[in-house]
Scaffold this motif. Structure first.
Motif, short mmCIF file in Angstrom:
data_model
loop_
_atom_site.label_atom_id
_atom_site.label_comp_id
_atom_site.label_asym_id
_atom_site.label_seq_id
_atom_site.Cartn_x
_atom_site.Cartn_y
_atom_site.Cartn_z
N ASP A 189 -4.71 -2.71 2.23
CA ASP A 189 -5.17 -3.75 1.31
C ASP A 189 -6.54 -3.69 1.04
N ALA A 228 -1.97 -0.35 -1.00
CA ALA A 228 -0.69 -1.05 -1.25
C ALA A 228 -0.27 -1.44 -2.52
N ASN A 229 -1.15 -1.85 -3.45
CA ASN A 229 -0.88 -2.24 -4.94
C ASN A 229 -0.47 -0.89 -5.66
N THR A 266 -5.77 -1.32 -4.82
CA THR A 266 -5.75 -1.05 -3.29
C THR A 266 -4.43 0.01 -3.02
#
Length: 464
Positions: free
Chosen positions: A54, A313-314, A311
């Protein structure tokens, strides 16, 4: 008696564990694609393998700076808002002829018949080049509906070989609702416009563009507050009251103004607004002029009040929202192709990329690692080992996005119309992937003699 039977059944269940079919659902299963099991087809599998998943890779300021460099340094982009007030004929002709040159290779129609000289003559005549004035005022418009961009002003589909009707060679790309364009020419039949957008210049059906003043067009693109589409695609609410904004597709990264102060019980196109976002969309009036109107977008739609933080994760989660979507050359089928796929993933973070692989791969505004014919496998494998989430890997005609490493191999997600590898017997296996797919990078074959790694031309890193 009934209680005794029930208790015995429960004890038997706990003693014997879950039924075999339940275990099978939870255990990873092979997919038939080399190196890929069912667990690897979930975003969390890859997110959980990231350190600092993140952590922001580029903040909003860094993204804005990169976008400015792209606009100023990348020759494939057009500064539409910065065009002069008058356009000379030479410039307009250059834009059109750069795209709409007479085909020299054989082409075939949907029935497999050769596209003949008469048809090609008609396409060239439809360009209406002699009607370009010596100078013309620069006109502007907004795209009102997801619309195909075409090489020629025609919906006729053509193909490189008989029977291969998936890749239409006259299909260039697509523009989305709210895209600002310069309107620079019109086809002979007055049904098509040649438009110049920031990322592309091509032919578009006239019915999909509404003309307005420069101020009206670009003020719409800067309106606040706004929503950003973060799903693969969302659709506005159906309404018979205003078909122009009914069930309208908005793709990932599209930004639309939102009217947050709209009273909940006040109707929009015949429906109370309280369960929806009230957004503003461009529509084309009967005379072709631009109007901005309210429309409803369900609150369940996958949207965000701003661009997402960039990020790891995104990046993974956004890319996986397209998993399994059919491959669409040049955004055919209301889907997308390989370069469109990575562009729209990054667009949900506010990051601009050139439209096509040939331009993305060499863009001077990005963090580029280039490879030439003299670069051996050792250098290439060193770079492959260093790949990080979000890196874009280019081979001739294709781009892939890295999602992580597993089992000693880098893995990518990519929108591909092919995909092949060697089977256990050493013979080539064609995966017929034809969609957004997860694969390991290193086993993929470019041809019988070379792997994808052997043919890497560039790696673009959207990171410091």
């Amino acid at each position: 008696m009934k209680r005794t039977f029930l208790l015995a059944a429960l004890l038997g269940l706990f003693a014997g564990g879950l039924p075999p079919h339940a275990d099978a659902r939870m255990a990873p299963q092979p997919t038939g694609v080399i190196g890929v099991d069912t667990n690897q087809l979930t975003p969390d599998y890859w997110v959980d393998r990231q350190r600092q998943a993140d952590k922001v890779i580029l903040d909003r300021g860094a993204i804005a700076s990169q976008n400015r460099r792209l606009q100023h340094e990348d020759p494939s982009l057009h500064d539409v808002e910065g065009l002069p007030g008058e356009l000379p004929a030479a410039q307009v002709r250059e834009w059109i002829e750069d795209l709409s040159s007479r085909p020299s290779r054989p082409l075939y129609d949907v029935q497999g018949k050769p596209v003949g000289k008469k048809t090609l003559d008609g396409l060239m005549d439809a360009l209406n080049l002699k009607a370009i004035p010596k100078t013309q005022q620069t006109r502007y418009g907004l795209v009102v509906h997801r619309a195909d961009l075409r090489t020629f002003p025609t919906t006729t589909r053509v193909f490189s070989s008989v029977g291969d009707t998936d890749i239409d060679r006259f299909q260039e790309s697509a523009f989305f609702p709210g895209t600002p364009v310069a309107i620079v020419h019109e086809s002979r039949d007055h049904k098509w416009l040649f438009v110049v957008g920031n990322l592309y210049a091509a032919w578009i059906e006239k019915q999909h563009v509404a003309e307005g003043s420069k101020t009206q067009v670009f003020s719409y693109t800067r309106k606040v507050p706004y929503l950003v589409v973060t799903g693969a695609k969302v659709r506005t609410t159906f309404t018979p009251d205003l078909p122009a904004v009914s069930d309208l597709q908005l793709d990932m990264g599209v930004r639309v103004p939102v009217l947050r102060d709209w009273p909940g019980t006040k109707a929009v196109n015949g429906q109370a607004a309280y369960a929806s976002h009230v957004i503003e969309l461009p529509v084309r009036s009967d005379d072709g002029s631009l109007r901005i109107v309210p429309a409803l977008l369900p609150r369940t739609a996958d949207v965000s009040p701003d661009y997402l933080p960039l990020t790891r994760a995104n990046l993974i989660r956004q890319a996986f929202k397209f998993l399994g979507e059919r491959y669409g050359w040049g955004h055919s089928y209301d889907t997308r192709d390989c370069s469109g796929f990575v562009s729209e993933v990054y667009r949900s973070f506010g990051v601009l990329l050139p439209r096509n692989t040939r331009d993305q791969a060499v863009s001077p505004a990005l963090n580029r690692l280039a490879f030439g014919a003299a670069d051996g496998r050792d250098k290439r494998m060193d770079a492959v080992a260093d790949l990080q989430v979000g890196d874009l890997v280019y081979i001739p005609g294709h781009v892939m996005m890295v999602i992580g490493h597993d089992n000693g191999m880098p893995y990518v997600i990519h929108d591909t119309n092919g995909g092949s590898w060697l089977g256990a017997d050493g013979k080539p296996v064609s995966g017929h992937l034809n969609g957004v797919s997860v694969t390991p990078l290193t086993p993929l074959r470019f041809n019988a003699a070379q792997t994808y790694v052997d043919r890497i031309t560039n790696i673009q890193r959207i990171r410091p």
